[in-house]
Scaffold this motif. Structure first.
Motif, PDB file in Angstrom:
ATOM      1  N   SER A 159       0.844  -1.196   0.000  1.00 49.58           N
ATOM      2  CA  SER A 159       0.000   0.000   0.000  1.00 49.58           C
ATOM      3  C   SER A 159       0.874   1.239   0.000  1.00 49.58           C
ATOM      4  O   SER A 159       2.081   1.177   0.230  1.00 49.58           O
ATOM      5  CB  SER A 159      -0.958   0.024   1.198  1.00 49.58           C
ATOM      6  N   GLU A 187       0.358   5.401   1.367  1.00 43.74           N
ATOM      7  CA  GLU A 187      -0.484   6.416   1.990  1.00 43.74           C
ATOM      8  C   GLU A 187      -0.062   7.788   1.451  1.00 43.74           C
ATOM      9  O   GLU A 187       1.119   8.128   1.472  1.00 43.74           O
ATOM     10  CB  GLU A 187      -0.351   6.372   3.506  1.00 43.74           C
ATOM     11  N   THR A 193       4.025   1.248   2.198  1.00 39.17           N
ATOM     12  CA  THR A 193       3.922   0.258   3.266  1.00 39.17           C
ATOM     13  C   THR A 193       4.150  -1.135   2.713  1.00 39.17           C
ATOM     14  O   THR A 193       3.528  -1.527   1.722  1.00 39.17           O
ATOM     15  CB  THR A 193       2.534   0.308   3.933  1.00 39.17           C
ATOM     16  N   HIS A 245       0.062   6.816  -7.930  1.00 39.53           N
ATOM     17  CA  HIS A 245      -0.777   7.343  -6.850  1.00 39.53           C
ATOM     18  C   HIS A 245      -1.276   8.749  -7.196  1.00 39.53           C
ATOM     19  O   HIS A 245      -2.471   9.059  -7.088  1.00 39.53           O
ATOM     20  CB  HIS A 245       0.036   7.357  -5.553  1.00 39.53           C
ATOM     21  N   MET A 282      -6.291  12.449   2.926  1.00 41.23           N
ATOM     22  CA  MET A 282      -5.356  11.322   2.989  1.00 41.23           C
ATOM     23  C   MET A 282      -5.928  10.160   2.198  1.00 41.23           C
ATOM     24  O   MET A 282      -7.128   9.875   2.275  1.00 41.23           O
ATOM     25  CB  MET A 282      -5.121  10.916   4.439  1.00 41.23           C
ATOM     26  N   THR A 283      -5.069   9.492   1.433  1.00 31.82           N
ATOM     27  CA  THR A 283      -5.517   8.354   0.641  1.00 31.82           C
ATOM     28  C   THR A 283      -4.704   7.121   0.984  1.00 31.82           C
ATOM     29  O   THR A 283      -3.534   7.199   1.361  1.00 31.82           O
ATOM     30  CB  THR A 283      -5.396   8.641  -0.864  1.00 31.82           C
ATOM     31  N   HIS A 284      -5.349   5.982   0.826  1.00 30.07           N
ATOM     32  CA  HIS A 284      -4.738   4.678   1.058  1.00 30.07           C
ATOM     33  C   HIS A 284      -4.848   3.900  -0.251  1.00 30.07           C
ATOM     34  O   HIS A 284      -5.925   3.465  -0.632  1.00 30.07           O
ATOM     35  CB  HIS A 284      -5.465   3.959   2.199  1.00 30.07           C
ATOM     36  N   PRO A 313      -8.222   7.993   6.311  1.00 31.87           N
ATOM     37  CA  PRO A 313      -7.046   7.415   6.975  1.00 31.87           C
ATOM     38  C   PRO A 313      -7.081   5.888   6.914  1.00 31.87           C
ATOM     39  O   PRO A 313      -8.150   5.276   7.002  1.00 31.87           O
ATOM     40  CB  PRO A 313      -7.170   7.915   8.419  1.00 31.87           C
ATOM     41  N   PRO A 314      -5.924   5.253   6.758  1.00 29.78           N
ATOM     42  CA  PRO A 314      -5.883   3.796   6.674  1.00 29.78           C
ATOM     43  C   PRO A 314      -6.132   3.138   8.019  1.00 29.78           C
ATOM     44  O   PRO A 314      -6.015   3.765   9.071  1.00 29.78           O
ATOM     45  CB  PRO A 314      -4.452   3.528   6.205  1.00 29.78           C
ATOM     46  N   MET A 343      -1.599   4.413  10.809  1.00 30.15           N
ATOM     47  CA  MET A 343      -1.419   5.786  11.284  1.00 30.15           C
ATOM     48  C   MET A 343      -0.384   5.829  12.411  1.00 30.15           C
ATOM     49  O   MET A 343       0.459   6.731  12.474  1.00 30.15           O
ATOM     50  CB  MET A 343      -2.750   6.372  11.751  1.00 30.15           C
ATOM     51  N   TRP A 346      -3.174  14.755   9.449  1.00 36.79           N
ATOM     52  CA  TRP A 346      -4.342  14.499   8.607  1.00 36.79           C
ATOM     53  C   TRP A 346      -5.453  15.504   8.895  1.00 36.79           C
ATOM     54  O   TRP A 346      -6.053  16.057   7.954  1.00 36.79           O
ATOM     55  CB  TRP A 346      -4.835  13.067   8.851  1.00 36.79           C
TER      56      TRP A 346
END
Length: 292
Positions: A183, A185, A199, A226, A239-241, A260-261, A266, A281
């Protein structure tokens, strides 16, 4: 700015807003516990499955608090939060962008239209039967609901006889991508993703590593994908995941969430970079340009 609306219930977000000295109004599908409630100016309990028209009445109920921003905390809260922004005349992720980021079929259509790499897919409304699905997507293939998070309902089907004769309404199937799932973020504003952390899913659902040890070429490719997804889906700020697969041909888009993920990411971001990720965030969602 003095008041924000939090849609969805995640205690670390409520605490972060309190640390920033902001009054918080919670809109959630369940009542907060007493410790969380003590940090709130008000709370509204309502179903997140309500139609769009319902959110205008919720907006009217909280308008007296004069909120300056609406923040979505969970996947199910993203579209309700967008409806509240629309009703209150506030900036942030639009209803159209929220729909595109919460319906995987609409999301993949926008990504494909932008020419970005993603797996081939079929929506239930296309009416393809089992044989046509297998011929189109090959085996194994992935079957999943178009709305949801955390992989709930997702199944990798490896044998033709286990493929549904017809996809259930609201479901989709997509080709299997061979590669390493990870992933990324992202944080941004003004329609531009300005910072990203990758991640590594060391043990999926059990252990993650932040930041992922990507080589510079792979890191740049994921960042480009992204940022291009932000453009394709019209994401304004927050915020994007991003879930992405590292294949032999480069990164392949999986899904993106505009909130938020989960998975303690976080906390990991905070530990890795020496920041309070929740406060960062919240400030971005409130329209602040922050130093990243």
């Amino acid at each position: 700015m003095s008041c924000v609306v939090l849609v969805g219930l995640r205690r670390p977000a409520v605490e972060a807003v309190a640390r920033l000295g902001l009054r918080a109004v919670l809109v959630a599908d369940r009542a907060p516990g007493p410790r969380t409630a003590a940090l709130l100016a008000d709370a509204v309990e309502t179903s997140f499955e309500a139609p769009a028209s319902h959110w205008r009445s919720v907006a009217d109920a909280i308008r007296r608090h004069r909120p300056d921003a609406v923040l979505a905390l969970t996947e199910r809260a993203v579209l309700p939060a967008a409806h509240l922004r629309d009703a209150l005349g506030l900036d942030g992720v639009s209803v159209e962008a929220a729909r595109g980021c919460t319906h995987k079929g609409a999301m993949k259509q926008a990504i494909r239209a932008a020419g970005l790499p993603c797996a081939d897919f079929v929506l239930a409304e296309e009416g393809l039967g089992r044989d046509a699905l297998v011929e189109r997507l090959g085996l194994p293939l992935v079957v999943k609901p178009c709305v949801g998070s955390g992989g709930r309902g997702t199944e990798v089907v490896r044998e033709a006889h286990r493929v549904p004769e017809r996809l259930p309404e609201g479901w989709m199937a997509e080709a299997f991508v061979t590669g390493t799932e990870m992933s990324a973020e992202g944080i941004g504003w003004g329609g531009e993703m300005r910072w990203m952390s990758a991640t590594d899913y060391v043990v999926p659902r059990e252990a993650s590593l932040v930041p992922a040890p990507l080589d510079p070429e792979s890191a740049s490719a994921v960042r480009r994908l992204h940022g291009a997804a932000w453009d394709a889906l019209g994401i304004e700020r927050g915020m994007t995941h991003l879930e992405v697969f590292l294949s032999d041909d480069g990164p392949v888009f999986g899904e993106i969430a505009v909130r938020p993920p989960g998975g303690h990411l976080m906390r990991l971001i905070g530990l890795a970079y020496g920041v309070d990720a929740w406060e960062l965030w919240a400030r971005v969602e409130c329209g602040q340009a922050v130093a990243l």
